[in-house]
Each structure stands twice: as structure tokens, then as C-alpha cells.
Design a protein around this motif. Sequence first.
Motif, short mmCIF file in Angstrom:
data_model
loop_
_atom_site.label_atom_id
_atom_site.label_comp_id
_atom_site.label_asym_id
_atom_site.label_seq_id
_atom_site.Cartn_x
_atom_site.Cartn_y
_atom_site.Cartn_z
N LYS A 22 -8.99 9.38 10.61
CA LYS A 22 -7.97 9.50 12.12
C LYS A 22 -9.00 10.80 12.78
N LYS A 23 -9.42 11.78 11.93
CA LYS A 23 -10.24 13.02 12.52
C LYS A 23 -11.61 12.43 13.05
N MET A 24 -12.07 11.40 12.27
CA MET A 24 -13.44 11.14 12.58
C MET A 24 -13.42 9.94 13.57
N VAL A 25 -12.47 9.00 13.78
CA VAL A 25 -12.59 7.83 14.50
C VAL A 25 -11.48 7.58 15.43
N GLY A 26 -10.35 8.48 15.34
CA GLY A 26 -9.30 8.40 15.95
C GLY A 26 -8.55 7.02 15.44
N PHE A 27 -8.59 6.88 14.16
CA PHE A 27 -7.83 5.84 13.41
C PHE A 27 -6.18 6.05 13.62
N SER A 28 -5.53 5.04 13.51
CA SER A 28 -4.12 4.93 13.60
C SER A 28 -3.50 4.13 12.62
N TRP A 29 -2.28 4.02 12.20
CA TRP A 29 -1.49 3.56 11.35
C TRP A 29 -1.73 1.97 11.76
N ARG A 30 -1.59 1.62 12.93
CA ARG A 30 -1.66 0.43 13.27
C ARG A 30 -3.08 -0.36 12.80
N ASP A 31 -4.22 0.61 13.26
CA ASP A 31 -5.52 0.27 12.73
C ASP A 31 -5.56 0.00 11.38
N PHE A 32 -4.92 0.68 10.63
CA PHE A 32 -5.17 0.75 9.22
C PHE A 32 -4.22 -0.62 8.72
N ALA A 33 -3.02 -0.63 9.41
CA ALA A 33 -2.27 -1.75 8.64
C ALA A 33 -2.99 -3.20 9.12
N ARG A 34 -3.79 -3.29 10.06
CA ARG A 34 -4.44 -4.29 10.86
C ARG A 34 -5.73 -4.76 9.77
N ALA B 164 -5.84 -4.08 6.71
CA ALA B 164 -5.30 -4.37 5.18
C ALA B 164 -4.38 -5.68 5.40
N LYS B 165 -4.46 -6.26 6.85
CA LYS B 165 -3.86 -7.57 6.95
C LYS B 165 -2.22 -7.49 6.72
N PHE B 166 -1.64 -6.32 7.13
CA PHE B 166 -0.34 -6.05 7.18
C PHE B 166 0.43 -6.33 8.64
N SER B 167 1.49 -7.12 8.69
CA SER B 167 2.19 -7.58 10.11
C SER B 167 2.79 -6.09 10.68
N PRO C 216 3.15 -2.48 11.85
CA PRO C 216 2.03 -1.28 12.11
C PRO C 216 2.36 0.10 11.36
N VAL C 217 3.64 -0.02 10.89
CA VAL C 217 3.89 1.24 10.16
C VAL C 217 4.08 1.17 8.79
N PHE C 218 3.59 -0.05 8.12
CA PHE C 218 4.12 -0.30 6.61
C PHE C 218 3.23 0.81 5.95
N LEU C 219 1.97 1.06 6.21
CA LEU C 219 1.33 1.83 5.18
C LEU C 219 1.84 3.58 5.15
N LYS C 220 2.49 3.92 6.48
CA LYS C 220 3.01 5.17 6.83
C LYS C 220 4.11 5.20 5.79
N LEU C 221 4.91 4.22 5.79
CA LEU C 221 6.14 4.05 4.91
C LEU C 221 5.89 4.16 3.58
N VAL C 222 4.57 3.61 3.29
CA VAL C 222 4.23 3.64 1.74
C VAL C 222 3.94 5.18 1.56
N CYS C 223 3.30 5.59 2.40
CA CYS C 223 2.78 7.18 2.25
C CYS C 223 4.26 8.17 2.01
N ASP C 224 5.09 7.81 2.77
CA ASP C 224 6.40 8.60 2.74
C ASP C 224 7.48 8.25 1.74
N GLY C 225 6.97 7.23 0.92
CA GLY C 225 7.63 7.15 -0.35
C GLY C 225 8.95 6.05 -0.25
N LYS C 226 8.83 5.46 1.04
CA LYS C 226 9.83 4.30 1.59
C LYS C 226 9.55 2.96 1.36
N SER C 227 8.37 2.68 0.75
CA SER C 227 7.81 1.32 0.26
C SER C 227 7.06 1.56 -0.75
N GLY C 228 6.61 0.55 -1.61
CA GLY C 228 5.76 0.18 -2.24
C GLY C 228 4.67 -0.81 -2.06
#
Length: 290
Positions: free
Chosen positions: A22-34, A36-39, A41-53
Motif C-alpha cells: 500500500k505504501k509503495m503503489v497505493g494498494f487496496s484490499w480490493r486490489d489484493f482480493a482481485r 487472489a481471485k476472491f469475489s 473486496p474485503v475478504f482478506l481484511k476479514l482474514v487478517c482481523d481473525g474473522k475468517s480463515g
Amino acid sequence: MRPIIEYNNYRRYIQDFYQEKKKMVGFSWRDFARSAKFSSPVFLKLVCDGKSGLSDDAANRVASAMDLAGFEFDYFTALVRFNQAKNDNLRDETFAELKDIAKAHKVNILGSDLYTYFSNWKYATLRELAPAMQGAKPNHLAKQCIPEISPDEVVKALQFLTSAKLLRRTTSIHNYRQTEKSVATGPLDIATPAVRSFHRQMGELALNTLDKVPVTERNFSTLTLGLTEKSYQKILKELAHFRRKIVAIATNEDEVERVYELNLQLFPLTKKIDERHGSAGSPTLTKDEE
């Protein structure tokens, strides 16, 4: 950013990867999810928050999205399985896999020795017993344990304790000294699963002594209490203070006559009571028979 092999929590690695990108290229959770082919946009944030696996397939996709390859890819996916393991056998199996990967690349996993130490009650027992029985051979140490263990188990335990620098051998092959007076759990990310197993084993050993150890050589007592959250927190502080006093008493003497285990347990027997039905009660006390 540290190499993946220095992490013991996959959620923290994903979070650190995201923050750096994010600091280097303005990366977003939506970009990250895309990527990794997740529908979602916030799935990986939920994973980091311990709310999903992550499933095995999802872990593979996330590793690829983070450009991990080779042993780094294998380490990340094994770390996911370790952090999400639902039983001790699977957790131990995946932890061994992590150690093998780290060892092959000359990296020590932070807290790995503590994980091993707390995974089996024999290590803690022999760390106390071996220095107290100077010159004792493995078969003598094995017979001294309750329950009795095998000489081979003693040999393996002593090899681990010396390699982990929890014991050191003195001038004689059967003489040992502790490197420190006490051992703490250390990095909880890695040690917590093993500590749960340690508590389970010690609870089982405590039950075993009820019928096999004379009353004069043990002390059992229980209190059944009705508590508020406020009184519960106060009791936790008192227990912490009590533990420190016990450690001080035990470490104040250099000699050991016997190895004991002191279990302190405070756990709920009921769900929380609705405020409308709350009422004061008297504690139930039981003491070991005399």
C-alpha cells in the motif's frame, strides 16, 4: 519486510505484505482480493482481523498473489494449516513440516523450542528432576517419574533439553544444571497451542494421582463460587500475585527433593446469568481428605 520464513502467524504476514504494498503503489484490499481471485473486496481484511480463515485452495491463491514461490510458498501454506489446525495431532504434524522447511534453509522458528517444550509433560518434569538427581542414569530417572516412563523417552527428552539450552551438561555425562530458574511461555503466537496441550496433560496427570498417590503427599481443594465480572478480574490479579510468590519460594532454594505440579484453574461452570435472575449465594468448599 521480513522473509516469510521468519513469521509464525500467517495473518500477520498478509497484513505486513498489504501495508508495504500500500505504501509503495497505493494498494487496496480490493486490489489484493482481485489478484487472489476472491469475489469479496474485503475478504482478506476479514482474514487478517481473525474473522475468517483460508481453505487450502484459498491459501494457495493468496501465496501466489503475494508472489511467493518454492519453499516460501510451501512455508506459507503450511503456516496457514498450522495456525488453523483444529486438533493437536494436526498441529504437531504441520509444525514439524514448518521446522523442516526452516531447518533446510538454516532459519530457526521463533519460539519453536518452547512449542516442543510445552507439547509434552516429560520435558518440564525432567528439566527439574535431572539436576536434582546428579549422576542418575536414564533408567533411574524413568522409574522416578509418576507415571513411570521409558529410558528411551528420558534420553530423547534430555537431548532436546540440552539442545534447546534449557539444561546444560556439566563435567559428568549424567550431571545436569538448569540454565535458568524458570521457563515462561514466550511468543504466544507459537506457544499457545502447545500450552493448551500441556494444561490438558497436567489435568490428566492430576486425576491420575487421586487414586495412586497417598493423601499425605498431595493436596486437592476446590471452590465453587458465584462471581461478577469485577470480582473475577480481582481474583485473576490475586492468582497472578500468588503464582509469583510460589515461584519465588521454589527458586529460593537450590536443592530439590521431589518434582511437583501446581495447577491453578478458574473456569465457568455456567453461562452468564440474566441480570433479572441474579442473586447472591454462598461458595461451596471442598478439601482433600485428611
